[in-house]
Design an enzyme around this catalytic site. Structure first.
Site, PDB file in Angstrom:
ATOM      1  N   HIS A 192      -1.155   5.513  -0.334  1.00  0.00           N
ATOM      2  CA  HIS A 192      -0.102   4.982   0.450  1.00  0.00           C
ATOM      3  C   HIS A 192       1.076   5.658  -0.035  1.00  0.00           C
ATOM      4  O   HIS A 192       1.281   6.098  -1.275  1.00  0.00           O
ATOM      5  CB  HIS A 192      -0.057   3.498   0.273  1.00  0.00           C
ATOM      6  CG  HIS A 192       0.019   2.710  -1.163  1.00  0.00           C
ATOM      7  ND1 HIS A 192      -0.832   3.096  -2.216  1.00  0.00           N
ATOM      8  CD2 HIS A 192       0.888   1.964  -1.647  1.00  0.00           C
ATOM      9  CE1 HIS A 192      -0.553   2.257  -3.349  1.00  0.00           C
ATOM     10  NE2 HIS A 192       0.540   1.813  -3.039  1.00  0.00           N
ATOM     11  N   GLU A 239      -1.159   5.363  -7.907  1.00  0.00           N
ATOM     12  CA  GLU A 239      -1.571   4.372  -8.500  1.00  0.00           C
ATOM     13  C   GLU A 239      -3.146   4.556  -9.002  1.00  0.00           C
ATOM     14  O   GLU A 239      -3.984   3.773  -9.877  1.00  0.00           O
ATOM     15  CB  GLU A 239      -1.508   3.118  -7.860  1.00  0.00           C
ATOM     16  CG  GLU A 239      -0.052   2.691  -7.792  1.00  0.00           C
ATOM     17  CD  GLU A 239       0.136   1.436  -6.869  1.00  0.00           C
ATOM     18  OE1 GLU A 239       1.404   0.852  -6.958  1.00  0.00           O
ATOM     19  OE2 GLU A 239      -0.810   0.936  -5.917  1.00  0.00           O
TER      20      GLU A 239
HETATM   21  C1  DHB Z   1       2.420  -2.238  -0.983  1.00  0.00           C
HETATM   22  C2  DHB Z   1       1.621  -1.523  -1.631  1.00  0.00           C
HETATM   23  C3  DHB Z   1       1.548  -1.752  -3.141  1.00  0.00           C
HETATM   24  O1  DHB Z   1       0.746  -0.901  -4.179  1.00  0.00           O
HETATM   25  C4  DHB Z   1       2.653  -2.391  -3.896  1.00  0.00           C
HETATM   26  O2  DHB Z   1       2.678  -2.276  -5.100  1.00  0.00           O
HETATM   27  C5  DHB Z   1       3.478  -3.213  -2.957  1.00  0.00           C
HETATM   28  C6  DHB Z   1       3.537  -2.925  -1.653  1.00  0.00           C
HETATM   29  C7  DHB Z   1       2.244  -2.490   0.286  1.00  0.00           C
HETATM   30  O3  DHB Z   1       1.443  -1.491   1.110  1.00  0.00           O
HETATM   31  O4  DHB Z   1       3.000  -3.255   1.135  1.00  0.00           O
HETATM   32 FE    FE Z   2       1.713  -0.931  -6.115  1.00  0.00          FE
END
Ligand code: DHB
Ligand code: FE
Length: 286
Positions: A192, A239
């Site tokens: 992500h 992460e």
């Molecule tokens: C999102 C993902 C994360 O790892 C995080 O810490 C905060 C938000 C998300 O996809 O919205």
């Molecule tokens: Fe996160």
């Protein structure tokens, strides 16, 4: 002696907390993700861990850019959560295990890891969301030792370094005299990216590669540089370092017991794995 029963890797997206508060387990958007925890619940009910060592990254609740440890180990009797601004309920406090924490801290410093030891430590959604997913309901029947890995402020530790941190912790757990059943958790990911030009970036092929290799060939993943990991997984996909540390702490014969992958949850490729760890007796040195 302490026994390492296995590991769980899980996404920690904050909006999961809102879905839990609103009991959206059967909602079409959420159910493919929540269903992935049915196996986790039966595994936990069977294995009954006493303590979880939780590798996670703090997102600005306990550490900020002004002071950012690469690795920080909790040594508190209780870990509190606070409002991070996500609009989700503040989670209940989670008991610690200071004796195990200090055993791990001593072992890590002896093994030349420069860690920050935290006798007070707030834990953010990267700890509390996985707890709420693993133990839905009023009580979390577990103590934790949180281990924060910097995934926020470059330079970040390499995947290899995180795997080795996990290995050092796994070896230390094996020598802990207390009669404990210990599980290992790695939170965050998978791919992500929340901001910048590639906001919304997800790399399903790379995620599958990571989930495949982490079981039996984590050293292949340890060859990735941080910049390669950012490129393949997205700026926040790093992460996955927490998963590398989780895998490193599984010192026995490891097997994949469960895997769920669902895209997207919020902006994230959501993944849940359970890895079993069969303790292999070590041969004494001659
Ligand atoms: C999102 C993902 C994360 O790892 C995080 O810490 C905060 C938000 C998300 O996809 O919205
Ligand atoms: Fe996160």
């Amino acid at each position: 002696m302490a026994v390492i029963i296995g590991g769980v890797g899980t996404t920690h997206v904050p909006s999961i907390g809102k879905a839990i508060a609103e009991r959206k387990y059967k909602d079409p958007y959420w159910s493919p993700f929540f269903k992935g925890f049915d196996y986790v619940h039966s595994w936990l009910a069977r294995e009954k861990p006493d303590v979880a060592v939780v590798f996670y990254n703090d997102h600005g609740l306990n550490f900020f850019l002004d002071k950012m440890p690469t690795f920080a180990v909790g040594a508190a009797a209780l870990y509190c959560n606070e409002d991070e601004g996500w609009g989700i309920p503040v989670a209940r406090a989670i008991p610690g295990d200071p004796a195990l924490s200090w055993h791990l801290i001593n072992a890590l410093v002896a093994e030349e890891f420069d860690i920050t030891m935290c006798q007070e430590m707030l834990v953010d959604h990267a700890v509390t969301i996985p707890m709420a997913l693993m133990w839905p309901g009023e009580n979390w029947p577990i103590r934790i030792v949180p281990v924060a890995i910097n995934t926020v402020q470059h330079p970040l530790p390499s995947p290899k370094r995180c795997l080795n941190l996990g290995r050092a912790i796994g070896r230390a757990i094996e020598t802990y005299p207390g009669n404990l059943r210990v599980m290992i958790v790695g939170t965050g990911g998978l791919s992500h990216q929340l901001d910048g030009k590639r906001a919304g970036f997800i790399n399903t092929e790379f995620d599958q590669y990571c989930m495949d290799k982490i079981v039996h060939q984590p050293d292949m993943l340890a060859r990735l540089s941080i910049h390669a990991l950012v490129e393949e997984a997205g700026a926040q996909g790093v992460e996955f370092l927490n998963w590398m540390a989780m895998r490193g702490a599984l010192t026995g014969a490891v097997s994949e017991l469960h895997r769920n992958y669902h895209v997207p949850i919020s902006n994230t490729a959501a993944a849940t794995v359970v890895l079993g760890n069969r303790v292999v007796p070590r041969r004494e040195a001659a």
